[in-house]
Structure formats: structure tokens, C-alpha cells
Design a protein around this motif. Structure first.
Motif, PDB file in Angstrom:
ATOM      1  N   UNK A  84       0.858  -1.179   0.000  1.00 49.84           N
ATOM      2  CA  UNK A  84       0.000   0.000   0.000  1.00 49.84           C
ATOM      3  C   UNK A  84       0.901   1.239   0.000  1.00 49.84           C
ATOM      4  N   UNK A  85       0.384   2.338  -0.512  1.00 57.03           N
ATOM      5  CA  UNK A  85       1.142   3.592  -0.529  1.00 57.03           C
ATOM      6  C   UNK A  85       0.136   4.731  -0.559  1.00 57.03           C
ATOM      7  N   UNK A  86       0.600   5.919  -0.238  1.00 57.65           N
ATOM      8  CA  UNK A  86      -0.285   7.071  -0.166  1.00 57.65           C
ATOM      9  C   UNK A  86       0.006   8.073  -1.271  1.00 57.65           C
ATOM     10  N   UNK A  87      -1.066   8.702  -1.732  1.00 53.74           N
ATOM     11  CA  UNK A  87      -0.975   9.823  -2.661  1.00 53.74           C
ATOM     12  C   UNK A  87      -2.024  10.834  -2.242  1.00 53.74           C
ATOM     13  N   UNK A  88      -1.615  12.053  -1.920  1.00 60.99           N
ATOM     14  CA  UNK A  88      -2.543  13.078  -1.430  1.00 60.99           C
ATOM     15  C   UNK A  88      -3.385  12.533  -0.274  1.00 60.99           C
ATOM     16  N   UNK A  89      -2.734  11.821   0.636  1.00 61.13           N
ATOM     17  CA  UNK A  89      -3.354  11.267   1.839  1.00 61.13           C
ATOM     18  C   UNK A  89      -4.350  10.156   1.549  1.00 61.13           C
ATOM     19  N   UNK A  90      -4.451   9.717   0.305  1.00 64.30           N
ATOM     20  CA  UNK A  90      -5.337   8.611  -0.064  1.00 64.30           C
ATOM     21  C   UNK A  90      -4.527   7.328  -0.144  1.00 64.30           C
ATOM     22  N   UNK A  91      -4.994   6.283   0.527  1.00 66.95           N
ATOM     23  CA  UNK A  91      -4.283   5.009   0.556  1.00 66.95           C
ATOM     24  C   UNK A  91      -4.624   4.193  -0.689  1.00 66.95           C
ATOM     25  N   UNK A  92      -3.609   3.848  -1.442  1.00 59.22           N
ATOM     26  CA  UNK A  92      -3.768   3.064  -2.664  1.00 59.22           C
ATOM     27  C   UNK A  92      -3.113   1.705  -2.492  1.00 59.22           C
ATOM     28  N   UNK A  93      -3.653   0.709  -3.161  1.00 61.88           N
ATOM     29  CA  UNK A  93      -3.141  -0.660  -3.075  1.00 61.88           C
ATOM     30  C   UNK A  93      -2.410  -1.010  -4.361  1.00 61.88           C
ATOM     31  N   UNK A  94      -1.227  -1.612  -4.227  1.00 62.20           N
ATOM     32  CA  UNK A  94      -0.430  -1.939  -5.395  1.00 62.20           C
ATOM     33  C   UNK A  94       0.214  -3.314  -5.283  1.00 62.20           C
ATOM     34  N   UNK A  95       0.933  -3.673  -6.350  1.00 60.29           N
ATOM     35  CA  UNK A  95       1.586  -4.990  -6.400  1.00 60.29           C
ATOM     36  C   UNK A  95       2.824  -4.892  -7.289  1.00 60.29           C
ATOM     37  N   UNK A  96       3.929  -5.414  -6.802  1.00 61.11           N
ATOM     38  CA  UNK A  96       5.142  -5.530  -7.601  1.00 61.11           C
ATOM     39  C   UNK A  96       5.297  -6.980  -8.032  1.00 61.11           C
ATOM     40  N   UNK A  97       5.457  -7.206  -9.325  1.00 60.44           N
ATOM     41  CA  UNK A  97       5.659  -8.551  -9.863  1.00 60.44           C
ATOM     42  C   UNK A  97       6.992  -8.553 -10.593  1.00 60.44           C
TER      43      UNK A  97
END
Length: 451
Positions: free
Chosen positions: A115-128
Motif C-alpha cells: 500500500x502507498x499514499x498519494x494526497x493522503x489517499x491510501x492506494x493498493x499496489x503490487x510488484x511482480x
């Protein structure tokens, strides 16, 4: 650009015994990418509740239908025509496949959820990543206009590059855009905000990959053509790859789509001019968030609604407005499309400011993102000395697929353009193209040899 198709995919469950189909087993049992004994890569992804889709790195694809004998039978592209390919799977734990008589093994990839934040919004991601410790190029995948999750198993239907590129030696970071899937926030088409999200995603990809980061940059299709150059100007990247994107604004996109479609249907210039007039009225209603422009739209309907060509006015989104039969039905759509769309966003300043090498891959038969003016503009940037490469597939449509045309004029996709996936890999890895890529017409920067 807009996506009016909603995917509600459920995968037919596969049993933990070879090639037997039943309910209640692990739904992702046979999904993934396989290396065949002949060296070819084939990806298996969900298509709908009954079928799977296979894709080869060379662009060939088909739909797999389960058979009573446990053998999956393939049909060509997105058609219902059998192509003679039969597929079977081993028990889930073994990860083996027989594809058209050639055996293969599912490839293991290194996957890291984050997970990471952008403009205080939590976003979900994945590294493959490819397995190993060596440095590899990494692509941060950017979205089109879709509202579907990029991270769910069913996203493999559209986000298949998360397997195909790592299997070919290129890492991928993907994420659920704000307001979709596991990410918080509200869905938007505000390109500047989406670009900031992309910058945050790239930062997270660097952190997760650590010493394995080689070259790193953005790749995305459709709407990402507006977002990726903005993000590149706000971060340190080695490349940008835009597939079937645009260097014009949203209104111009729709107008170009109407003109291309009407011309290919054989209508003369005077009829095309009238069709563009109709589309302009529909575009104005959409641009107003379905709050105004109804009088002009009604005027166009009264003036041209009975004309034989009227039914063929489509564009990328004008058709959606024209399908509604009343002002009330149009006004009722407003809450569904509260997307903060940048209808008049001019992408050229961001493109002129970019100094990073960019590859633009366009299709000559793209109705959703018509390529003529975008191609001209990219070439003008190249003439000004900017490090752009243009690859033009004359027969490809949106999604870089080739197609057949049915008797009623509808299109049925058959495969991806030959060399398209290899082109993405090569530019991410090397920053340039070498050799031929199917029938792509490649224009390279001054001083660089064309393939």
C-alpha cells in the motif's frame, strides 16, 4: 476516453485433479504464465464465468471452453470459430500444461503486495518481478478509463501484462486506481491528480524493488496517454510507453472518431460535416455534466434524426448521449459521471516539456482513440528534436488488436498485433527498438536507425 462496459467476471472453479472441471475448487488454480517446451510463453487468464483466455507473447490469443472430457477447446481470438488448439492442465500443485500438444510449466514470479499514499489517499499496489537477484527494467502500469480493479484475479483479463512482462524479464508495478478495488478515494478522470498517483506508485515500486531496479518508467494505454507524460515530468524516469493514447483533447478525440467512422462507412464530406454537428451537440451535453445543452441536441435530432446516416453517428462517447431519449433520462445520468473530466486538457505542453524517451504505439483503425492527428503531433515533436519513437500498426484497433469485420459492419477481434508485446519489452529494456515488429511502421528519433 470512457469505458461503458462493466466487467462482472466470475471464474469457473477448477478441481485439484488433472483436467476435471467442477464447482468449489480453487478459482486461480491454473491461472498464470507458462513457458512451453518450445520456449514460447502462454498466459492463462479468466474471461468469464465459463471460459478462460490464453495469450501468447507473439500476440496470438483465443478463448478456452471446458469440455466434458477435461480438455479445454480453443476458439480463434474473440470469435466462436474453433482453431484446433486443445489445452489440458495437471493437478493444481504441479503447475503443468499441455498447450496444442506442447507441454509447459507455470513460471514462478516474485510478487509483493503493498500500500502507498498519494494526497493522503491510501492506494493498493503490487510488484511482480522475475525471480532472481539481478537488476531488471521495471514498468509502472497506468490505467485507462476503466473502473475495474487492477489487482483482483479477474483483472488478469485486462491487466495480463503483470504476468507477460515479468516472464519476459521486465518487472511490473500495478495498482488499483483511486476509487477502485482495494484503493480508497473517489474514482476520477482528473489527469493531474492521476499523474500524482502515478508518481507515488513509481516511488513505491523503487522502494520495493530496491537494488533490483534497473531502468524504470511508465506504460499505459488509452487515457494513460494523457497521464503518463504529466507523471514523467514530475518524477525521474527512464522511459514512457503509451499504447493507443492521444495527443489531442477529449472533445477532439470524439470528433475524430465520428469523422473516421463515417468516412469508412463511405459517407461523403457533406454528410460527415452534418454528423460532426450532431456529435458536437452530444459532446456539449456530456461536457456540461448532463446539466445543459439539451435545446441544441433536440434541434439536431429534429433536423437530422430521420436521415439514413444518423444511426451511424458514434464516436467514442457521443453515441451514448444520442441513445438517451429525453432530457430527463440525460439529467439522471449526472451522478454516474461525476468524474471531473478534463474535456479541454491540452496534452501538448506536457509532451513538449518531456525530455525522457517516449514510445507511442498507435493503431490506424482505432475508433476510440483515432490516431491521425496524434501521429502528426508526435512526428512534429520528433522534428523539434524530442526523443520520441512512433510505432504505427495500420490495421490495429483500440487495444492494439486486429479484427475481422462481420456482414453487419461490427468488428470481431482475432489477435494482438504481431510484435506489440515484444516492442513494449524492448523499449523498457533498451530504450529503443531493434529489428521488425510485425507490420508496424516505426519512426525513430533523428540519428537513430529505423528497425
Amino acid at each position: 476516453m470512457y469505458c461503458f462496459v462493466r466487467y462482472g467476471l466470475t471464474l469457473c472453479a477448477l478441481a485439484a485433479v488433472p483436467s476435471i472441471v467442477c464447482a468449489g475448487a480453487t478459482p486461480d488454480c491454473h491461472l498464470g504464465i507458462y513457458r512451453l517446451a518450445d520456449g514460447a510463453l502462454v498466459d492463462i487468464a479468466p474471461e468469464d464465468e465459463d471460459t478462460l483466455r490464453w495469450r501468447r507473447f507473439d500476440g496470438a490469443t483465443g478463448r478456452l471452453h471446458p469440455g466434458a472430457d477435461g480438455i479445454w477447446k480453443s476458439t480463434h481470438g474473440w470469435t466462436d470459430r474453433a482453431d484446433g488448439i486443445a489445452v489440458s492442465f495437471s493437478a493444481c500443485g504441479a503447475g503443468q500444461i499441455s498447450f496444442g500438444g506442447v507441454t509447459g510449466q507455470r513460471m514462478a514470479l516474485d510478487v509483493h503486495e503493498a500500500t502507498f499514499k498519494s494526497h493522503a489517499t491510501l492506494l493498493a499496489g503490487r510488484l511482480v518481478m522475475p525471480q532472481g537477484r539481478e537488476r531488471v527494467p521495471i514498468v509502472v502500469l497506468l490505467h485507462g478509463s476503466e473502473q475495474a480493479s487492477a489487482l483482483s484475479d479477474y483483472s488478469l483479463h485486462t491487466y495480463f501484462l503483470q504476468h507477460m512482462l515479468p516472464a519476459a524479464g521486465v518487472g511490473v508495478f500495478l495498482y488499483d486506481k483511486r476509487g477502485t478495488g482495494k484503493s480508497a478515494g473517489h474514482y476520477t478522470q482528473e489527469y493531474s491528480l492521476l499523474a500524482d498517483d502515478a508518481v507515488a506508485a513509481l516511488r513505491k515500486a523503487r522502494q520495493l524493488a530496491g537494488p533490483r531496479v534497473g531502468r524504470i518508467g511508465y506504460q499505459g494505454g488509452s487515457q494513460a496517454g494523457w497521464v503518463a507524460p504529466l507523471a514523467a515530468n514530475r518524477s525521474s524516469v527512464d522511459f514512457v510507453i503509451v499504447s493507443f493514447g492521444l495527443a489531442v483533447n477529449v472533445i477532439e478525440e470524439d470528433q475524430e472518431g465520428v469523422e473516421l467512422q463515417m468516412r469508412e462507412k463511405g459517407y461523403p464530406p457533406e454528410v460527415i460535416a452534418k454528423a460532426l454537428e450532431v456529435a458536437s451537440a452530444a459532446e456539449a451535453v456530456f461536457e456540461s455534466d448532463f446539466k445543459s445543452g439539451f435545446g441544441k441536441l433536440d434541434e439536431m435530432r429534429a433536423k437530422y434524426g430521420s436521415a439514413p446516416w444518423y444511426k451511424d453517428v458514434h464516436g467514442d462517447y457521443a453515441f451514448f448521449v444520442l441513445q438517451q431519449d429525453s432530457e430527463a433520462s440525460l439529467r439522471a445520468l449526472a451522478p454516474q459521471f461525476d468524474w471531473h473530466i478534463s474535456f479541454h486538457y491540452d496534452p501538448m505542453p506536457a509532451l513538449r516539456a518531456d525530455k525522457v524517451p517516449q514510445l507511442w504505439i498507435l493503431g490506424g483503425e482505432d475508433y476510440e482513440a483515432p490516431s491521425a492527428e496524434t501521429s502528426r503531433r508526435i512526428k512534429s515533436l520528433m522534428a523539434d528534436g524530442l526523443p520520441f519513437t512512433l510505432a504505427y500498426y495500420p490495421a490495429a484497433e483500440h487495444g492494439m488488436t486486429l479484427f475481422e469485420t462481420a456482414a453487419d459492419g461490427s468488428r470481431i477481434s482475432t489477435r494482438y498485433a504481431s510484435g506489440y508485446f515484444r516492442m513494449i519489452r524492448d523499449f523498457a529494456r533498451d530504450g529503443k527498438l531493434e529489428g521488425s515488429y510485425g507490420d508496424a511502421e516505426v519512426t525513430t528519433p533523428a540519428g537513430q536507425n529505423s528497425p
